[in-house]
Write a protein that holds these residues in place. Structure first.
Motif, mmCIF file in Angstrom:
data_model
loop_
_atom_site.group_PDB
_atom_site.id
_atom_site.type_symbol
_atom_site.label_atom_id
_atom_site.label_comp_id
_atom_site.label_asym_id
_atom_site.label_seq_id
_atom_site.Cartn_x
_atom_site.Cartn_y
_atom_site.Cartn_z
ATOM 1 N N ARG A 150 19.535 -41.598 -55.030
ATOM 2 C CA ARG A 150 20.341 -41.721 -56.238
ATOM 3 C C ARG A 150 21.259 -42.929 -56.153
ATOM 4 N NH1 ARG A 150 22.302 -35.465 -57.474
ATOM 5 N NH2 ARG A 150 20.192 -34.576 -57.714
ATOM 6 N N LEU A 151 21.518 -43.529 -57.307
ATOM 7 C CA LEU A 151 22.408 -44.683 -57.363
ATOM 8 C C LEU A 151 23.857 -44.227 -57.275
ATOM 9 C CD1 LEU A 151 20.678 -46.743 -60.207
ATOM 10 C CD2 LEU A 151 20.374 -46.974 -57.756
ATOM 11 N N ASP A 152 24.651 -44.964 -56.530
ATOM 12 C CA ASP A 152 26.064 -44.645 -56.407
ATOM 13 C C ASP A 152 26.902 -45.738 -57.069
ATOM 14 O OD1 ASP A 152 25.557 -46.676 -54.692
ATOM 15 O OD2 ASP A 152 26.220 -45.645 -52.873
ATOM 16 N N ALA A 157 28.190 -51.270 -59.320
ATOM 17 C CA ALA A 157 29.020 -52.481 -59.285
ATOM 18 C C ALA A 157 28.199 -53.708 -58.936
ATOM 19 C CB ALA A 157 30.144 -52.291 -58.259
ATOM 20 N N LEU A 158 27.232 -53.552 -58.028
ATOM 21 C CA LEU A 158 26.374 -54.670 -57.646
ATOM 22 C C LEU A 158 25.528 -55.140 -58.826
ATOM 23 C CD1 LEU A 158 25.555 -56.386 -55.199
ATOM 24 C CD2 LEU A 158 23.731 -54.746 -54.765
ATOM 25 N N ALA A 159 24.951 -54.199 -59.580
ATOM 26 C CA ALA A 159 24.143 -54.566 -60.734
ATOM 27 C C ALA A 159 24.991 -55.199 -61.825
ATOM 28 C CB ALA A 159 23.418 -53.324 -61.269
ATOM 29 N N ALA A 160 26.166 -54.622 -62.090
ATOM 30 C CA ALA A 160 27.041 -55.192 -63.124
ATOM 31 C C ALA A 160 27.510 -56.584 -62.745
ATOM 32 C CB ALA A 160 28.237 -54.261 -63.355
ATOM 33 N N LEU A 204 27.361 -63.500 -54.709
ATOM 34 C CA LEU A 204 28.292 -62.382 -54.644
ATOM 35 C C LEU A 204 27.619 -61.075 -54.221
ATOM 36 C CD1 LEU A 204 31.125 -61.251 -55.117
ATOM 37 C CD2 LEU A 204 30.527 -60.954 -57.545
ATOM 38 N N PRO A 205 26.423 -60.719 -54.752
ATOM 39 C CA PRO A 205 25.787 -59.490 -54.274
ATOM 40 C C PRO A 205 25.500 -59.510 -52.777
ATOM 41 C CG PRO A 205 24.786 -60.207 -56.332
ATOM 42 C CD PRO A 205 25.700 -61.309 -55.894
ATOM 43 N N VAL A 206 25.110 -60.678 -52.247
ATOM 44 C CA VAL A 206 24.849 -60.761 -50.808
ATOM 45 C C VAL A 206 26.136 -60.527 -50.011
ATOM 46 C CG1 VAL A 206 23.964 -62.255 -48.973
ATOM 47 C CG2 VAL A 206 22.952 -62.352 -51.254
ATOM 48 N N LEU A 208 28.730 -58.777 -51.023
ATOM 49 C CA LEU A 208 29.073 -57.361 -51.122
ATOM 50 C C LEU A 208 28.214 -56.511 -50.194
ATOM 51 C CD1 LEU A 208 29.595 -56.976 -54.976
ATOM 52 C CD2 LEU A 208 31.358 -57.067 -53.199
ATOM 53 N N ALA A 209 26.907 -56.821 -50.143
ATOM 54 C CA ALA A 209 26.026 -56.061 -49.253
ATOM 55 C C ALA A 209 26.386 -56.277 -47.797
ATOM 56 C CB ALA A 209 24.569 -56.459 -49.507
ATOM 57 N N ALA A 210 26.742 -57.522 -47.433
ATOM 58 C CA ALA A 210 27.145 -57.788 -46.051
ATOM 59 C C ALA A 210 28.435 -57.056 -45.703
ATOM 60 C CB ALA A 210 27.306 -59.295 -45.843
ATOM 61 N N ALA A 211 29.380 -57.029 -46.644
ATOM 62 C CA ALA A 211 30.625 -56.310 -46.390
ATOM 63 C C ALA A 211 30.381 -54.817 -46.217
ATOM 64 C CB ALA A 211 31.607 -56.566 -47.532
ATOM 65 N N ARG A 212 29.475 -54.272 -47.039
ATOM 66 C CA ARG A 212 29.177 -52.846 -46.912
ATOM 67 C C ARG A 212 28.474 -52.547 -45.592
ATOM 68 N NH1 ARG A 212 25.044 -49.256 -50.631
ATOM 69 N NH2 ARG A 212 25.860 -47.213 -50.073
ATOM 70 N N ALA A 213 27.542 -53.423 -45.181
ATOM 71 C CA ALA A 213 26.859 -53.220 -43.906
ATOM 72 C C ALA A 213 27.837 -53.298 -42.739
ATOM 73 C CB ALA A 213 25.747 -54.252 -43.740
ATOM 74 N N ALA A 214 28.785 -54.247 -42.805
ATOM 75 C CA ALA A 214 29.775 -54.348 -41.741
ATOM 76 C C ALA A 214 30.657 -53.099 -41.697
ATOM 77 C CB ALA A 214 30.624 -55.599 -41.951
ATOM 78 N N ARG A 215 31.032 -52.577 -42.873
ATOM 79 C CA ARG A 215 31.863 -51.372 -42.902
ATOM 80 C C ARG A 215 31.119 -50.179 -42.310
ATOM 81 N NH1 ARG A 215 32.411 -51.163 -47.831
ATOM 82 N NH2 ARG A 215 31.189 -49.332 -48.393
ATOM 83 N N LEU A 216 29.822 -50.042 -42.641
ATOM 84 C CA LEU A 216 29.035 -48.938 -42.090
ATOM 85 C C LEU A 216 28.848 -49.092 -40.585
ATOM 86 C CD1 LEU A 216 26.299 -48.539 -44.854
ATOM 87 C CD2 LEU A 216 28.286 -47.090 -44.447
#
Length: 231
Positions: A150-152, A157-160, A204-206, A208-216
């Motif tokens: 499911r989309l969260d 936010a990434l798509a928008a 910007l999406p890249v 955001l994805a890198a920031a999320r991967a680093a947080r995880l």
């Protein structure tokens, strides 16, 4: 077709499906062996002449069957959960007994003597027992269903953000800063700093994805640190 079959016919449906899947490969193997034998000058005449054609085809089919059996066993096909072997044996015995009772009841209805109502009652009881046994056997065959992720909020936010950046770049390309000539010329092409900044926002999406991967990754490292190390 295999997915739509009842659970108690899962094994039989799997065997039929594998057989249907093997049929084209066996025909193709037979054609290849026949062509190879013809190139060697062999001509099949009678039963003895067909042995050089049949033996390689059977050997290849057995080899593919063993390979498929090993791959299916490694994936858990045909296995029963711990503690359910006795239940499976009882369910199969119940199915066999109920089918024999159903055949006996049907024979009594058609050829038996005595009260017709009693014969129909026996047939109905046998049919009910058959249904209950098949249902009990079906419960021992697990079936999983694929549920897509499911989309969260992060995905939204990434798509928008991607749509907004693409729209801004398209709008800026129509302005004066978007008309630039990329080939060498006497004068430098007109390049607007705002357009360059908007084009850089495509990354910007890249980011955001890198920031999320680093947080995880940080969260996972904190989760696996021993209690003594934390102290």
């Amino acid at each position: 077709v295999l997915r739509l079959m009842p659970r108690f016919l899962a094994e039989a449906g799997l065997v039929v499906t594998i057989g249907l899947a093997f049929a084209p490969s066996i025909l193709r193997s037979a054609a290849e062996v026949r062509d190879a034998q013809r190139l060697r000058g062999h001509r099949a005449r009678g039963i003895r002449g067909a042995v050089p054609l049949v033996v390689p085809v059977l050997a290849g089919a057995l080899e593919r069957a063993v390979t498929l059996a090993e791959s299916m066993e490694s994936r858990g096909y045909g296995r029963v959960a711990d503690g359910l072997h006795r239940d499976e044996a009882l369910a199969r015995a119940g199915v066999l007994a109920s089918l024999i009772s159903l055949a006996t009841g049907l024979g009594l209805v058609v050829f038996g003597r005595g009260p017709l109502a009693l014969r129909w009652v026996m047939l109905g009881a046998a049919a009910a027992g058959t249904g209950a046994s098949l249902r009990a056997l079906s419960r021992l065959v697990p079936r999983t269903r694929f549920r897509p992720e499911r989309l969260d909020g992060f995905d939204g936010a990434l798509a928008a953000g991607s749509v907004a950046v693409a729209a801004a770049v398209a709008a800026a390309a129509r302005g004066p800063g978007g008309r630039w000539y990329a080939y060498p010329s006497v004068s430098w092409p007109v390049l607007d700093a705002g357009t360059v900044a908007l084009a850089a926002c495509v990354a910007l999406p890249v980011a955001l994805a890198a920031a999320r991967a680093a947080r995880l990754a940080r969260a996972s490292r904190r989760a696996i640190v021993p209690q003594g190390a934390r102290a």
